[in-house]
Scaffold this motif. Structure first.
Motif, PDB file in Angstrom:
ATOM      1  N   GLU A   1     -53.047 -90.434  -9.085  1.00 56.41           N
ATOM      2  CA  GLU A   1     -51.894 -89.760  -9.689  1.00 56.41           C
ATOM      3  C   GLU A   1     -52.343 -88.814 -10.804  1.00 56.41           C
ATOM      4  O   GLU A   1     -53.290 -89.090 -11.531  1.00 56.41           O
ATOM      5  N   THR A   2     -51.633 -87.687 -10.912  1.00 51.13           N
ATOM      6  CA  THR A   2     -51.943 -86.712 -11.955  1.00 51.13           C
ATOM      7  C   THR A   2     -50.636 -86.156 -12.497  1.00 51.13           C
ATOM      8  O   THR A   2     -49.649 -86.052 -11.769  1.00 51.13           O
ATOM      9  N   GLU A   3     -50.630 -85.844 -13.781  1.00 51.50           N
ATOM     10  CA  GLU A   3     -49.450 -85.228 -14.386  1.00 51.50           C
ATOM     11  C   GLU A   3     -49.899 -84.305 -15.513  1.00 51.50           C
ATOM     12  O   GLU A   3     -51.039 -84.377 -15.982  1.00 51.50           O
ATOM     13  N   PHE A   4     -48.999 -83.409 -15.894  1.00 51.68           N
ATOM     14  CA  PHE A   4     -49.310 -82.453 -16.947  1.00 51.68           C
ATOM     15  C   PHE A   4     -48.437 -82.705 -18.168  1.00 51.68           C
ATOM     16  O   PHE A   4     -47.249 -83.019 -18.040  1.00 51.68           O
ATOM     17  N   VAL A   5     -49.030 -82.568 -19.351  1.00 56.06           N
ATOM     18  CA  VAL A   5     -48.317 -82.690 -20.621  1.00 56.06           C
ATOM     19  C   VAL A   5     -48.523 -81.387 -21.385  1.00 56.06           C
ATOM     20  O   VAL A   5     -49.654 -81.070 -21.780  1.00 56.06           O
ATOM     21  N   ASN A   6     -47.457 -80.602 -21.529  1.00 52.62           N
ATOM     22  CA  ASN A   6     -47.545 -79.298 -22.216  1.00 52.62           C
ATOM     23  C   ASN A   6     -48.664 -78.425 -21.647  1.00 52.62           C
ATOM     24  O   ASN A   6     -49.432 -77.810 -22.386  1.00 52.62           O
ATOM     25  N   GLY A   7     -48.764 -78.415 -20.311  1.00 48.04           N
ATOM     26  CA  GLY A   7     -49.722 -77.532 -19.650  1.00 48.04           C
ATOM     27  C   GLY A   7     -51.127 -78.091 -19.519  1.00 48.04           C
ATOM     28  O   GLY A   7     -51.986 -77.462 -18.902  1.00 48.04           O
ATOM     29  N   LEU A   8     -51.400 -79.272 -20.102  1.00 46.88           N
ATOM     30  CA  LEU A   8     -52.726 -79.881 -20.001  1.00 46.88           C
ATOM     31  C   LEU A   8     -52.664 -81.082 -19.056  1.00 46.88           C
ATOM     32  O   LEU A   8     -51.744 -81.898 -19.136  1.00 46.88           O
ATOM     33  N   ARG A   9     -53.679 -81.175 -18.175  1.00 50.17           N
ATOM     34  CA  ARG A   9     -53.706 -82.273 -17.214  1.00 50.17           C
ATOM     35  C   ARG A   9     -54.060 -83.581 -17.929  1.00 50.17           C
ATOM     36  O   ARG A   9     -55.090 -83.665 -18.607  1.00 50.17           O
ATOM     37  N   LYS A  10     -53.207 -84.590 -17.783  1.00 48.57           N
ATOM     38  CA  LYS A  10     -53.501 -85.902 -18.358  1.00 48.57           C
ATOM     39  C   LYS A  10     -54.727 -86.448 -17.643  1.00 48.57           C
ATOM     40  O   LYS A  10     -54.758 -86.542 -16.408  1.00 48.57           O
ATOM     41  N   THR A  11     -55.760 -86.777 -18.424  1.00 48.33           N
ATOM     42  CA  THR A  11     -57.066 -87.058 -17.835  1.00 48.33           C
ATOM     43  C   THR A  11     -57.603 -88.410 -18.275  1.00 48.33           C
ATOM     44  O   THR A  11     -57.869 -88.632 -19.466  1.00 48.33           O
ATOM     45  N   ASN A  12     -57.780 -89.329 -17.303  1.00 50.38           N
ATOM     46  CA  ASN A  12     -58.513 -90.569 -17.556  1.00 50.38           C
ATOM     47  C   ASN A  12     -59.870 -90.455 -16.858  1.00 50.38           C
ATOM     48  O   ASN A  12     -60.199 -89.407 -16.296  1.00 50.38           O
ATOM     49  N   GLU A  13     -60.684 -91.516 -16.899  1.00 49.81           N
ATOM     50  CA  GLU A  13     -62.032 -91.420 -16.306  1.00 49.81           C
ATOM     51  C   GLU A  13     -61.985 -91.131 -14.807  1.00 49.81           C
ATOM     52  O   GLU A  13     -62.809 -90.384 -14.292  1.00 49.81           O
ATOM     53  N   ALA A  14     -61.012 -91.710 -14.096  1.00 52.67           N
ATOM     54  CA  ALA A  14     -60.909 -91.486 -12.650  1.00 52.67           C
ATOM     55  C   ALA A  14     -60.585 -90.021 -12.352  1.00 52.67           C
ATOM     56  O   ALA A  14     -61.175 -89.407 -11.441  1.00 52.67           O
ATOM     57  N   VAL A  15     -59.645 -89.462 -13.124  1.00 53.37           N
ATOM     58  CA  VAL A  15     -59.297 -88.045 -12.960  1.00 53.37           C
ATOM     59  C   VAL A  15     -60.489 -87.169 -13.353  1.00 53.37           C
ATOM     60  O   VAL A  15     -60.808 -86.177 -12.686  1.00 53.37           O
ATOM     61  N   LEU A  16     -61.178 -87.563 -14.422  1.00 53.43           N
ATOM     62  CA  LEU A  16     -62.312 -86.780 -14.904  1.00 53.43           C
ATOM     63  C   LEU A  16     -63.445 -86.729 -13.882  1.00 53.43           C
ATOM     64  O   LEU A  16     -64.123 -85.701 -13.735  1.00 53.43           O
ATOM     65  N   ASP A  17     -63.649 -87.833 -13.157  1.00 51.81           N
ATOM     66  CA  ASP A  17     -64.662 -87.827 -12.088  1.00 51.81           C
ATOM     67  C   ASP A  17     -64.355 -86.738 -11.065  1.00 51.81           C
ATOM     68  O   ASP A  17     -65.251 -86.022 -10.601  1.00 51.81           O
ATOM     69  N   VAL A  18     -63.078 -86.604 -10.707  1.00 54.92           N
ATOM     70  CA  VAL A  18     -62.668 -85.594  -9.725  1.00 54.92           C
ATOM     71  C   VAL A  18     -62.761 -84.195 -10.320  1.00 54.92           C
ATOM     72  O   VAL A  18     -63.221 -83.256  -9.668  1.00 54.92           O
ATOM     73  N   VAL A  19     -62.333 -84.056 -11.578  1.00 52.96           N
ATOM     74  CA  VAL A  19     -62.428 -82.759 -12.262  1.00 52.96           C
ATOM     75  C   VAL A  19     -63.871 -82.264 -12.243  1.00 52.96           C
ATOM     76  O   VAL A  19     -64.154 -81.117 -11.881  1.00 52.96           O
TER      77      VAL A  19
END
Length: 263
Positions: A56-74
């Protein structure tokens, strides 16, 4: 030396769609001694990969909310897939390029953004290893930079591509930055006809967004360009990468696209 290079910011999806002559122009600029430093994004490709992986991914004021799992993909998408695709295209055109992320050689050092409690591992740039960029340029290579940052503890951060591009340009002492998009510039309706504005100030952009003259998908493009005006960067030029010879035209002072100036 700073006059011999310029910073070019481009979205990953925009770069993927650019025609071969654009990359041939990059080669010609490199051969003439004017070295582009490319900073790229890749938001749509990141979103697509996250969706495929069921993260799951979501944006807060134009910035992607990023945890370690999301960061691996980024990191995988930006530093791997998109960065190397750009390097391949540049090299296929006969130019020399090296792809880096901000992690390599502590190229982009970062710290958590002030609202890290809302967005997680998103960073602001604290330092850019300008010597590494200059070293690559001195060796004849075009740096292609993915906006992933790192801190002294080895923690990675997702950096907004426009924030990273503005910081790289500022640390390199570049006054002008070129933002390559799929539009000819900022448009305004004059006498019932849409025309490209040759120059606008940051305050005029705010007024045009408030009045609805700048709307829809153009708002994030313009806001992103404004973000790049930091430090030594005095103007950002928004251009359509599909226009033949667009970079040479901008560097030659021709009235191409829209120049966004500080004041």
């Amino acid at each position: 030396m700073a006059n011999n290079w310029f910073v070019m910011k481009c979205g990953g999806s925009t770069l993927a769609a650019l025609p071969e002559p654009f990359f041939a122009e990059l080669r010609q600029l490199q051969e003439s001694g004017t070295i582009p430093v490319i900073v790229h994004g890749g938001g749509p490709a990141i979103s697509s990969t996250l969706e495929k992986l069921g993260i799951e991914t979501e944006f807060v004021n134009g910035l992607r909310k990023t945890n370690e799992a999301v960061l691996d993909v980024v990191e995988m998408v930006l530093s791997g897939q998109i960065n190397k695709e750009i390097v391949r295209k540049v090299q296929q055109a006969g130019a020399k390029a090296v792809g880096l992320s901000g992690v390599d050689g502590l190229l982009i050092e970062a710290e958590p953004v002030p609202n890290a409690h809302e967005v997680g591992l998103v960073g602001n740039v604290t330092n850019v290893n300008a010597g590494l960029v200059r070293g690559l340029i001195d060796l004849g290579y075009m740096p292609v930079i993915a906006p992933v940052g790192i801190d002294a503890r080895g923690q990675r951060y997702n950096i907004n591509a426009d924030t990273a591009a503005g910081a790289v340009a500022s640390r390199l002492g570049v006054e002008r930055m070129i933002v390559v998009t799929d539009v000819p510039g900022i448009m305004r309706t004059v006498d019932g006809e849409k025309r490209v504005l040759p120059q606008v100030t940051v305050s005029e952009i705010d007024e045009m967004i408030a009045s609805g003259e700048i709307y829809g998908g153009m708002i994030p493009k313009v806001k992103a360009a404004v973000q790049c005006i930091t430090g030594d960067v005095r103007e950002v030029v928004i251009v359509d990468g599909a226009r033949p010879g667009v970079l040479t035209a901008v560097l030659g002072g021709e009235p191409v696209g829209t120049r966004i100036v500080k004041a």
